[in-house]
Design a protein around this motif. Structure first.
Motif, PDB file in Angstrom:
ATOM      1  N   GLY A 293      16.918 107.398  -3.383  1.00 36.32           N
ATOM      2  CA  GLY A 293      15.979 107.615  -4.470  1.00 36.32           C
ATOM      3  C   GLY A 293      16.661 107.923  -5.785  1.00 36.32           C
ATOM      4  N   PHE A 294      15.870 108.405  -6.757  1.00 40.86           N
ATOM      5  CA  PHE A 294      16.395 108.656  -8.100  1.00 40.86           C
ATOM      6  C   PHE A 294      17.529 109.685  -8.093  1.00 40.86           C
ATOM      7  N   ALA A 295      17.524 110.591  -7.144  1.00 47.46           N
ATOM      8  CA  ALA A 295      18.607 111.569  -7.025  1.00 47.46           C
ATOM      9  C   ALA A 295      19.599 111.154  -5.949  1.00 47.46           C
ATOM     10  N   GLY A 296      19.682 109.856  -5.704  1.00 45.70           N
ATOM     11  CA  GLY A 296      20.526 109.356  -4.631  1.00 45.70           C
ATOM     12  C   GLY A 296      21.862 108.831  -5.109  1.00 45.70           C
ATOM     13  N   THR A 297      22.359 107.819  -4.397  1.00 48.36           N
ATOM     14  CA  THR A 297      23.713 107.324  -4.593  1.00 48.36           C
ATOM     15  C   THR A 297      23.711 105.809  -4.684  1.00 48.36           C
ATOM     16  N   TRP A 298      24.455 105.290  -5.634  1.00 47.81           N
ATOM     17  CA  TRP A 298      24.658 103.848  -5.727  1.00 47.81           C
ATOM     18  C   TRP A 298      25.758 103.419  -4.755  1.00 47.81           C
ATOM     19  N   LEU A 299      25.484 102.355  -4.010  1.00 47.64           N
ATOM     20  CA  LEU A 299      26.476 101.766  -3.114  1.00 47.64           C
ATOM     21  C   LEU A 299      26.626 100.289  -3.451  1.00 47.64           C
ATOM     22  N   ARG A 300      27.873  99.836  -3.534  1.00 45.60           N
ATOM     23  CA  ARG A 300      28.117  98.425  -3.796  1.00 45.60           C
ATOM     24  C   ARG A 300      27.681  97.583  -2.599  1.00 45.60           C
ATOM     25  N   ALA A 301      27.445  96.294  -2.834  1.00 48.58           N
ATOM     26  CA  ALA A 301      26.941  95.409  -1.787  1.00 48.58           C
ATOM     27  C   ALA A 301      27.879  95.332  -0.594  1.00 48.58           C
ATOM     28  N   GLU A 302      29.167  95.560  -0.803  1.00 45.97           N
ATOM     29  CA  GLU A 302      30.104  95.475   0.324  1.00 45.97           C
ATOM     30  C   GLU A 302      29.917  96.608   1.336  1.00 45.97           C
ATOM     31  N   PHE A 367      24.900 108.856 -21.051  1.00 47.15           N
ATOM     32  CA  PHE A 367      24.804 107.642 -20.238  1.00 47.15           C
ATOM     33  C   PHE A 367      24.045 106.548 -20.988  1.00 47.15           C
ATOM     34  N   THR A 368      23.061 106.933 -21.751  1.00 44.34           N
ATOM     35  CA  THR A 368      22.343 105.948 -22.565  1.00 44.34           C
ATOM     36  C   THR A 368      23.263 105.343 -23.616  1.00 44.34           C
ATOM     37  N   ALA A 369      24.112 106.177 -24.218  1.00 42.21           N
ATOM     38  CA  ALA A 369      25.081 105.669 -25.191  1.00 42.21           C
ATOM     39  C   ALA A 369      26.037 104.682 -24.533  1.00 42.21           C
ATOM     40  N   LEU A 370      26.464 104.975 -23.309  1.00 41.88           N
ATOM     41  CA  LEU A 370      27.349 104.073 -22.579  1.00 41.88           C
ATOM     42  C   LEU A 370      26.645 102.748 -22.294  1.00 41.88           C
ATOM     43  N   ALA A 371      25.391 102.824 -21.848  1.00 34.06           N
ATOM     44  CA  ALA A 371      24.664 101.618 -21.462  1.00 34.06           C
ATOM     45  C   ALA A 371      24.329 100.732 -22.654  1.00 34.06           C
ATOM     46  N   THR A 372      24.080 101.343 -23.805  1.00 37.13           N
ATOM     47  CA  THR A 372      23.631 100.583 -24.974  1.00 37.13           C
ATOM     48  C   THR A 372      24.751 100.238 -25.943  1.00 37.13           C
ATOM     49  N   ARG A 386      30.701 116.773 -18.134  1.00 33.86           N
ATOM     50  CA  ARG A 386      29.347 117.321 -18.112  1.00 33.86           C
ATOM     51  C   ARG A 386      28.685 117.120 -16.749  1.00 33.86           C
ATOM     52  N   THR A 387      28.918 115.975 -16.155  1.00 33.85           N
ATOM     53  CA  THR A 387      28.333 115.714 -14.836  1.00 33.85           C
ATOM     54  C   THR A 387      28.871 116.681 -13.798  1.00 33.85           C
ATOM     55  N   ALA A 388      30.153 116.992 -13.879  1.00 32.13           N
ATOM     56  CA  ALA A 388      30.762 117.917 -12.910  1.00 32.13           C
ATOM     57  C   ALA A 388      30.239 119.339 -13.053  1.00 32.13           C
ATOM     58  N   LEU A 389      29.704 119.687 -14.230  1.00 35.65           N
ATOM     59  CA  LEU A 389      29.198 121.046 -14.446  1.00 35.65           C
ATOM     60  C   LEU A 389      27.795 121.266 -13.884  1.00 35.65           C
ATOM     61  N   LEU A 390      27.085 120.210 -13.502  1.00 34.95           N
ATOM     62  CA  LEU A 390      25.691 120.350 -13.093  1.00 34.95           C
ATOM     63  C   LEU A 390      25.484 120.953 -11.699  1.00 34.95           C
ATOM     64  N   GLY A 401      21.086 116.516  -7.890  1.00 33.18           N
ATOM     65  CA  GLY A 401      20.726 115.128  -7.655  1.00 33.18           C
ATOM     66  C   GLY A 401      21.058 114.232  -8.829  1.00 33.18           C
ATOM     67  N   ALA A 402      20.791 114.714 -10.039  1.00 36.11           N
ATOM     68  CA  ALA A 402      21.124 113.928 -11.218  1.00 36.11           C
ATOM     69  C   ALA A 402      22.629 113.713 -11.329  1.00 36.11           C
ATOM     70  N   ALA A 403      23.396 114.737 -11.002  1.00 35.03           N
ATOM     71  CA  ALA A 403      24.857 114.606 -11.036  1.00 35.03           C
ATOM     72  C   ALA A 403      25.338 113.588 -10.009  1.00 35.03           C
ATOM     73  N   ARG A 404      24.718 113.604  -8.832  1.00 30.33           N
ATOM     74  CA  ARG A 404      25.085 112.637  -7.790  1.00 30.33           C
ATOM     75  C   ARG A 404      24.815 111.205  -8.258  1.00 30.33           C
ATOM     76  N   LEU A 405      23.662 110.990  -8.864  1.00 37.78           N
ATOM     77  CA  LEU A 405      23.324 109.656  -9.357  1.00 37.78           C
ATOM     78  C   LEU A 405      24.319 109.205 -10.431  1.00 37.78           C
ATOM     79  N   ALA A 406      24.566 110.067 -11.415  1.00 35.03           N
ATOM     80  CA  ALA A 406      25.466 109.695 -12.514  1.00 35.03           C
ATOM     81  C   ALA A 406      26.886 109.458 -12.012  1.00 35.03           C
ATOM     82  N   GLY A 407      27.383 110.361 -11.171  1.00 31.92           N
ATOM     83  CA  GLY A 407      28.750 110.218 -10.672  1.00 31.92           C
ATOM     84  C   GLY A 407      28.927 108.962  -9.839  1.00 31.92           C
ATOM     85  N   SER A 408      27.941 108.656  -8.994  1.00 31.67           N
ATOM     86  CA  SER A 408      28.074 107.464  -8.148  1.00 31.67           C
ATOM     87  C   SER A 408      28.034 106.194  -8.995  1.00 31.67           C
ATOM     88  N   ALA A 409      27.266 106.193 -10.077  1.00 38.09           N
ATOM     89  CA  ALA A 409      27.224 105.017 -10.951  1.00 38.09           C
ATOM     90  C   ALA A 409      28.568 104.802 -11.643  1.00 38.09           C
TER      91      ALA A 409
END
Length: 447
Positions: A293-302, A367-372, A386-390, A401-409
């Motif tokens: 979910g939104f507080a989850g983890t991104w995994l590559r297709a491999e 993250f928005t600055a990075l994406a745009t 900042r992510t490590a401080l959450l 959860g937000a830190a997990r999502l950002a870090g995994s991305a």
């Protein structure tokens, strides 16, 4: 994913899932009949809850021992051993309370909504059995306020049970504010005690002093449905599916770039690729999946060969979480999708501690600055810092959860990060979003 995941599978007729019915338990009635189970349907298939059949006394096999032997863990996301929660509440001196957490505030999940739509009495049986095990006289069923049809169905199910005089405990339905953190257990208790649905940090916990200052068991709807089946069929039956360490089945919402999105039931240990296949398979080549979910983890297709267990996912920094699997195609920009999710998580915080008031908005902005393509030279190092401080600093686990999502991305899409930093946003960043993000619910409305 251009539309929300449907609450029921798109076939709408209870057709057998691909691969047959070997690992279908909670949804067996749905696949057998193609319609939601009434109380009469439920009793014909399962009989009354064992506690009722025993004349109001304890089940023939003590429930807590059966649940412990079965190895049931919570299906709400944390995966905590259910027997330990039962014992912690049962050991208190005061009369206890049971709370059914059916809020499902994870936007990508539909599993509890689906389960309550097709098998409400299985969940209610589990709640009544849990109440017997912990010495409770009241069960509170917490539902989201913005799903009035779901509330009406639950109210009708409770009325069926009252007219049948099936239960010896009081069952009450409640419609709560539907914010991301309002499903946190202390938020439910705080609302039931007359306050806003905000998480409450610090001792004492719900198990000691919860609703009406009484010991309180808060359990996810799916967990209680499993408990109801264990009470009837025993721990050995439950362990026939799944793995030795993580037995049983679980409900998974499969969404995104698949042909047949919806809610599946699968044995623990099923590979992620198999789940995607049971949802009709990818509609285009995949670049990654979002697990949990939104507080989850991104995994590559491999990593799609990985079994859906905590043990197998842990080396990847992932976990089943809320039972969500979102397929993201290669044609989408994962960084743009992540920035939108982080913006939602920042807007949905309770704003009552530093990580939520300051940390989450800062991470989302970076993250928005990075994406745009608005990144400065130190953005990546600042974002990682900042992510490590959450984690482990908030009144609840929302910042974690937000830190997990950002870090995994940042880890999973390192090549994309480098491209965005060096050349600006990729062409995919300008395409329509693939993961729906609902409007945020302001904290001032959480009453």
């Amino acid at each position: 994913m251009n539309r929300p995941v449907p609450p029921l599978r798109p076939d709408g007729h209870g057709a057998p899932p691909p691969g047959g019915l070997d690992d279908v338990r909670l949804l067996a009635d749905w696949y057998a009949t193609g319609r939601p189970a009434t109380l009469a349907d439920h009793l014909e298939r399962h009989g009354p809850p064992p506690v009722t059949a025993a004349g109001g006394g304890p089940p023939s096999v003590p429930l807590v021992e059966a649940v412990e032997a079965a190895g049931l863990t919570g299906r709400g996301g944390a995966g905590f051993p259910t027997a330990r929660k039962l014992r912690a509440v049962a050991g208190r001196r005061r009369r206890a309370v049971v709370v059914v957490n059916a809020m499902e505030s994870e936007p990508a999940s539909r599993k509890d909504q689906f389960l309550l739509a097709v098998a409400p009495h299985l969940v209610l049986d589990g709640a009544v059995l849990a109440a017997s095990a912990v010495g409770a006289d009241t069960v509170h069923v917490c539902l989201p306020r913005d799903r009035p049809a779901q509330y009406r169905r639950m109210d009708a199910a409770l009325d069926e049970r009252r007219r049948a005089r099936l239960d010896r405990v009081r069952l009450l339905a409640h419609a709560l504010p539907h914010a991301y953190v309002s499903s946190e257990s202390t938020a439910l208790v705080h609302w039931l005690n007359g306050g806003p649905a905000r998480p409450q940090g610090g001792p004492p916990g719900n198990r000691e002093r919860g609703v009406d200052r009484r010991p309180t068991l808060v359990s996810n709807a799916e967990t209680l449905a499993h408990l109801a089946l264990i009470a009837r069929h025993g721990p050995g039956w439950f362990r026939r599916l799944g793995t030795g360490d993580e037995p049983g089945t679980l409900l998974v919402t499969v969404a995104g770039a698949v042909a047949d999105p919806g809610v599946l039931e699968a044995a623990s240990g099923t590979p992620l690729a198999t789940l995607l296949g049971r949802a009709g398979g990818p509609t285009e080549p995949l670049g990654a999946v979002l697990l949990g979910g939104f507080a989850g983890t991104w995994l590559r297709a491999e990593h799609l060969h990985t079994p859906l267990t905590r043990r197998d996912l842990a080396p990847l920094g992932a976990a089943p979480g809320a039972g969500v699997l979102v397929a993201l195609p290669r044609s989408a920009c994962a960084l743009t999708e992540t920035a939108r999710l982080l913006g939602y998580l920042a807007a949905q915080s309770a704003r009552q501690c530093g990580p939520c008031r300051l940390g989450l908005p800062a991470v989302a902005e970076d993250f928005t600055a990075l994406a745009t393509g608005r990144a400065d030279q130190v953005l990546l190092s600042r974002l990682r810092h900042r992510t490590a401080l959450l984690p482990d600093r908030g009144a609840c686990r929302h910042p974690d959860g937000a830190a997990r999502l950002a870090g995994s991305a940042l880890d999973a899409f390192a090549e994309d990060v480098g491209h965005h930093l060096a050349h600006g946003p990729c062409p995919a960043a300008r395409r329509p979003p693939r993961i729906p993000v609902p409007p945020a619910t302001p904290p001032e409305t959480w009453r």
